[in-house]
Enzyme design. Structure first.
Site, PDB file in Angstrom:
ATOM      1  N   ARG A  36      19.773  37.897  -5.608  1.00  0.00           N
ATOM      2  CA  ARG A  36      19.246  36.583  -5.253  1.00  0.00           C
ATOM      3  C   ARG A  36      20.150  35.911  -4.228  1.00  0.00           C
ATOM      4  O   ARG A  36      21.366  36.090  -4.239  1.00  0.00           O
ATOM      5  CB  ARG A  36      19.162  35.688  -6.497  1.00  0.00           C
ATOM      6  CG  ARG A  36      17.938  35.938  -7.345  1.00  0.00           C
ATOM      7  CD  ARG A  36      17.838  34.961  -8.514  1.00  0.00           C
ATOM      8  NE  ARG A  36      18.917  35.156  -9.455  1.00  0.00           N
ATOM      9  CZ  ARG A  36      19.987  34.390  -9.543  1.00  0.00           C
ATOM     10  NH1 ARG A  36      20.141  33.338  -8.753  1.00  0.00           N
ATOM     11  NH2 ARG A  36      20.919  34.644 -10.428  1.00  0.00           N
ATOM     12  N   TYR A  45      13.844  41.695  -2.779  1.00  0.00           N
ATOM     13  CA  TYR A  45      14.583  42.018  -4.000  1.00  0.00           C
ATOM     14  C   TYR A  45      14.398  41.002  -5.129  1.00  0.00           C
ATOM     15  O   TYR A  45      14.578  39.798  -4.933  1.00  0.00           O
ATOM     16  CB  TYR A  45      16.089  42.123  -3.689  1.00  0.00           C
ATOM     17  CG  TYR A  45      16.823  43.011  -4.673  1.00  0.00           C
ATOM     18  CD1 TYR A  45      16.949  44.377  -4.447  1.00  0.00           C
ATOM     19  CD2 TYR A  45      17.366  42.500  -5.845  1.00  0.00           C
ATOM     20  CE1 TYR A  45      17.610  45.206  -5.351  1.00  0.00           C
ATOM     21  CE2 TYR A  45      18.021  43.325  -6.757  1.00  0.00           C
ATOM     22  CZ  TYR A  45      18.140  44.672  -6.497  1.00  0.00           C
ATOM     23  OH  TYR A  45      18.793  45.494  -7.390  1.00  0.00           O
ATOM     24  N   LYS A  83      11.737  33.801 -11.337  1.00  0.00           N
ATOM     25  CA  LYS A  83      12.608  32.623 -11.206  1.00  0.00           C
ATOM     26  C   LYS A  83      11.891  31.488 -10.469  1.00  0.00           C
ATOM     27  O   LYS A  83      12.072  30.321 -10.801  1.00  0.00           O
ATOM     28  CB  LYS A  83      13.882  32.992 -10.450  1.00  0.00           C
ATOM     29  CG  LYS A  83      14.600  34.201 -10.993  1.00  0.00           C
ATOM     30  CD  LYS A  83      15.059  34.005 -12.409  1.00  0.00           C
ATOM     31  CE  LYS A  83      15.916  35.192 -12.837  1.00  0.00           C
ATOM     32  NZ  LYS A  83      16.424  35.048 -14.194  1.00  0.00           N
ATOM     33  N   ARG A 118      18.959  47.548 -10.841  1.00  0.00           N
ATOM     34  CA  ARG A 118      18.074  47.063 -11.905  1.00  0.00           C
ATOM     35  C   ARG A 118      17.080  48.111 -12.367  1.00  0.00           C
ATOM     36  O   ARG A 118      16.717  49.023 -11.618  1.00  0.00           O
ATOM     37  CB  ARG A 118      17.272  45.870 -11.366  1.00  0.00           C
ATOM     38  CG  ARG A 118      18.119  44.683 -10.934  1.00  0.00           C
ATOM     39  CD  ARG A 118      18.360  43.759 -12.077  1.00  0.00           C
ATOM     40  NE  ARG A 118      19.294  42.680 -11.775  1.00  0.00           N
ATOM     41  CZ  ARG A 118      19.428  41.597 -12.534  1.00  0.00           C
ATOM     42  NH1 ARG A 118      18.690  41.447 -13.617  1.00  0.00           N
ATOM     43  NH2 ARG A 118      20.314  40.683 -12.253  1.00  0.00           N
ATOM     44  N   TYR A 170      28.138  43.448 -28.045  1.00  0.00           N
ATOM     45  CA  TYR A 170      26.947  44.291 -28.283  1.00  0.00           C
ATOM     46  C   TYR A 170      26.478  44.196 -29.739  1.00  0.00           C
ATOM     47  O   TYR A 170      26.336  43.088 -30.247  1.00  0.00           O
ATOM     48  CB  TYR A 170      27.218  45.727 -27.831  1.00  0.00           C
ATOM     49  CG  TYR A 170      27.745  45.789 -26.410  1.00  0.00           C
ATOM     50  CD1 TYR A 170      26.993  45.275 -25.356  1.00  0.00           C
ATOM     51  CD2 TYR A 170      29.010  46.302 -26.127  1.00  0.00           C
ATOM     52  CE1 TYR A 170      27.476  45.297 -24.052  1.00  0.00           C
ATOM     53  CE2 TYR A 170      29.501  46.324 -24.821  1.00  0.00           C
ATOM     54  CZ  TYR A 170      28.725  45.816 -23.795  1.00  0.00           C
ATOM     55  OH  TYR A 170      29.212  45.818 -22.510  1.00  0.00           O
ATOM     56  N   GLY A 171      26.275  45.321 -30.422  1.00  0.00           N
ATOM     57  CA  GLY A 171      25.746  45.302 -31.788  1.00  0.00           C
ATOM     58  C   GLY A 171      26.647  44.531 -32.757  1.00  0.00           C
ATOM     59  O   GLY A 171      26.187  44.007 -33.780  1.00  0.00           O
TER      60      GLY A 171
HETATM   61  O1  SAT Z   1      16.838  38.928  -9.469  1.00  0.00           O
HETATM   62  S1  SAT Z   1      16.591  38.108 -10.659  1.00  0.00           S
HETATM   63  O2  SAT Z   1      16.717  36.706 -10.300  1.00  0.00           O
HETATM   64  O3  SAT Z   1      15.261  38.335 -11.171  1.00  0.00           O
HETATM   65  C1  SAT Z   1      17.693  38.521 -11.860  1.00  0.00           C
HETATM   66  C2  SAT Z   1      18.605  37.427 -12.248  1.00  0.00           C
HETATM   67  O4  SAT Z   1      19.430  37.032 -11.430  1.00  0.00           O
HETATM   68  O5  SAT Z   1      18.531  36.932 -13.390  1.00  0.00           O
HETATM   69 MN    MN Z   2      17.798  35.798 -15.413  1.00  0.00          MN
END
Ligand code: SAT
Ligand code: MN
Length: 603
Positions: free
Chosen positions: A73, A215, A224, A383, A509-510
């Site tokens: 982002r 992206y 978002k 991702r 984590y767990g």
């Molecule tokens: O790229 S996204 O904004 O969807 C992932 C994130 O930054 O939470």
């Molecule tokens: Mn997010």
């Protein structure tokens, strides 16, 4: 063109305008079918955007590599564009709406030449639910279309639900790379100069214009842009909440279930927590969402949360059978990977995947990579895009249009010092204070330096579509909508404490189930807590360490209140609060004053 598919006059008029402006070669209205998805994936393979992964190892999965300038982002290119700057507030980039409209229209002029324009009707939330919102994304990126198919409910059903008169949020997207007739395409077209990318929101319309990036949150506009920035502004007007939160259900060995929502900044472990496998025997976590929660009060006075998405867009590096087995079992098929490494067998790999590094791979930039290389094989913000329904831990109510009643809200982030493992607010107002003062070290999820501490109130700093001071007031006002015993309890959590040598003090984590168990007990009224100057903390005995090898001294350390460090923290919160001027609710100033007084009395 679209007349056969929709008779919505507003939509037809908008599409005509967009075609006129962007001058695509072709227009395609997405129906959302499986065959369409497969066809577009094949097209992406042909265009070299996608590499099909080994059908035996990872059926129906694809790898995409982005342009190296387009990996996260772009917060400094993201705008909230309103008539008055006060409505965007001090935490958002602002541009005057009329001025920006002229500017952005010029930028979009002829932007789709030589490309197909895809029209994606999508619904955030179940199609037809009164709580859902319909968006129409127009994009020149087939990569965006196939990702939107996983992340949202999209296609003909949505057009049907929209009908002749229904309203929608227009979301215009272009990668910003028109093609001249003889020009060949590149695998990841985008505007390569980050200064020429624009992610613009007009909450007063509402509408979204995104230019130059393909992206993630820059380009999958349901996420978002719509479900957080625009939805938060709508929610402010309508009296509900659109939040950057996971939703999970925690079931005790006795079979009692509580729903928990949690706000953590990007790449701080929301996905891992949302579908965690508890190490505590008998406890069970089921997942309703890993990124976004829309919350409103139900007729019974409780706060109900609904996940408007249908997929996970999770950070790959660090995801392993140890950190998140349920995620690993979610993206075994029908998934898209972006900017991870490709092994010689045609499978994916990334750092801390829990499997040995391959002797040779192709890295996220398409170059040969070996374990000796000094660079990472996968980009830190690489991702996976995977359907939520494939998650083995998905909760049966994850698509319930009314949502689920929330018993506890967590605020967290990466805080190597000061902030304890868990801390319960004295009451709602104190909890809102905690959310407003939350901070975290920055991560690779946004372009810019990682590892720097910044205030990130409610994990919404990059996602709040209006004045953050008004947002705080909106949160405070929730207490007026119901009886105090119906409100969720509020906690801060911090899995990221380190000692002086950089060693993690908590396994995470767990093992976080041990903290969730205490939270569950607090909600039930059984858990022990000690009042401290900063909130209600468990004594070390109150955290169940059975079967764990966490040293008791470490636990004591992360449950201690360092009055000196907190005095500095209070000072930093005060400085931060000053940036909001008179839009900061006085109740929060009072909360800060009360914290200071309690610290002084303790010190
Ligand atoms: O790229 S996204 O904004 O969807 C992932 C994130 O930054 O939470
Ligand atoms: Mn997010």
């Amino acid at each position: 063109m679209a007349a056969a598919l929709t008779e919505n006059g507003e939509l037809l008029a908008w599409l005509r305008d967009v075609v006129e402006l962007c001058k695509p070669d072709d227009v395609y209205i997405c129906d959302g079918s499986d065959s369409e998805y497969r066809r577009l994936c094949e097209l992406l393979v042909k265009n070299r955007t996608f590499t099909r992964l080994n059908e035996e190892l990872r059926p129906d999965c694809f790898l995409a590599r982005s342009h190296p300038s387009d990996v996260a982002r772009v917060e400094d290119r993201t705008y909230i564009s309103t008539t008055s700057q006060d409505d965007a507030g001090p935490t958002n980039n602002w541009a005057e709406a009329d001025v920006m409209k002229l500017k952005i229209a010029r930028i979009f002029l002829r932007s789709m030449e030589g490309r197909t324009m895809y029209v994606i009707p999508f619904s955030m939330g179940p199609v037809g639910s009164p709580f859902s919102r319909i968006g129409i994304q127009v994009t020149d990126s087939p990569y965006v279309v196939v990702n939107m198919r996983i992340m949202t409910r999209m296609g003909s059903d949505v057009l049907e639900a929209l009908g002749k008169e229904g309203s929608f949020i227009p979301c215009l997207h272009s990668v910003g790379k028109p093609l001249s007739p003889l020009q060949g395409d590149v695998p990841w077209p985008c505007e390569e100069d980050p200064k020429h990318k624009y992610i613009v929101h007009f909450p007063e319309d509402p509408s979204i214009w995104s230019y130059g990036s393909g992206y993630g949150g820059n380009a999958l506009l349901g996420k978002k842009c719509l479900a957080l920035r625009i939805a938060s502004a709508i929610a402010h007007k309508e009296g509900w909440l659109a939040e950057h939160m996971l939703i999970l259900a925690l079931t005790s060995p006795e079979g009692k279930k509580h729903y928990i929502a949690g706000a953590f900044p990007s790449a701080c472990g929301k996905t891992n927590l949302a579908m965690m496998k508890p190490t505590l025997p008998g406890w069970k976590v089921t997942c309703l969402g890993d990124d976004i929660a829309w919350m409103r009060f139900g007729a019974d006075g409780r706060l109900y949360a609904m996940n408007p998405e249908t997929g996970f867009f999770g950070v790959a590096p660090g995801t392993s059978y140890e950190s998140n087995p349920n995620a690993m079992d979610t993206f075994t098929h029908n998934s898209i990977f972006t900017n991870v490494a490709l092994t010689d067998e045609g499978d994916v790999w990334w750092e801390e995947m829990g499997v040995p590094a391959p002797a040779h791979a192709i890295d996220w930039q398409g170059k040969d990579w070996t374990p000796e290389a000094s660079s990472k094989a996968a980009h830190p913000n690489s991702r996976f895009t995977a359907p939520a329904e494939q998650c083995p831990a998905i909760d049966p109510d994850w698509q319930n249009p009314n949502g689920v009643p929330i018993s506890a809200i967590l605020f967290g982030g990466r805080r190597p010092s000061t902030v304890p493992l868990v801390n319960e607010a004295f009451d709602w107002e104190h909890g809102v204070f905690m959310g407003s003062a939350a901070g975290s070290e920055t991560t690779a999820a946004a372009l810019g330096q990682a590892g720097v501490l910044r205030r990130d109130p409610f994990a919404m700093l990059p996602f709040c579509g209006y004045n953050m001071g008004d947002y705080f007031a909106h949160w405070l006002s929730m207490a007026d909508k119901t009886k105090s015993d119906k409100l969720p309890r509020i906690f801060t959590v911090n899995w990221f404490r380190k000692d002086e040598s950089g060693r993690w003090l908590w396994p995470g984590y767990g093992e976080n189930s041990r903290v969730l168990k205490w939270i569950f007990e607090r909600v039930e009224g059984t858990g022990e807590a000690v009042d401290t100057p900063i909130g209600r903390l468990p004594s070390p005995e109150a955290i169940d360490l059975s079967g764990s090898d966490v040293p008791r001294a470490d636990l004591e350390r992360i449950l201690a209140v360092d009055v000196e460090a907190w005095t500095k923290e209070a000072e930093a919160i005060g400085t931060y609060y000053d940036t909001f001027g008179d839009r900061l609710p006085s109740a929060l100033r009072d909360q800060l004053g009360a914290l200071r007084a309690r610290l002084e009395a303790a010190g």
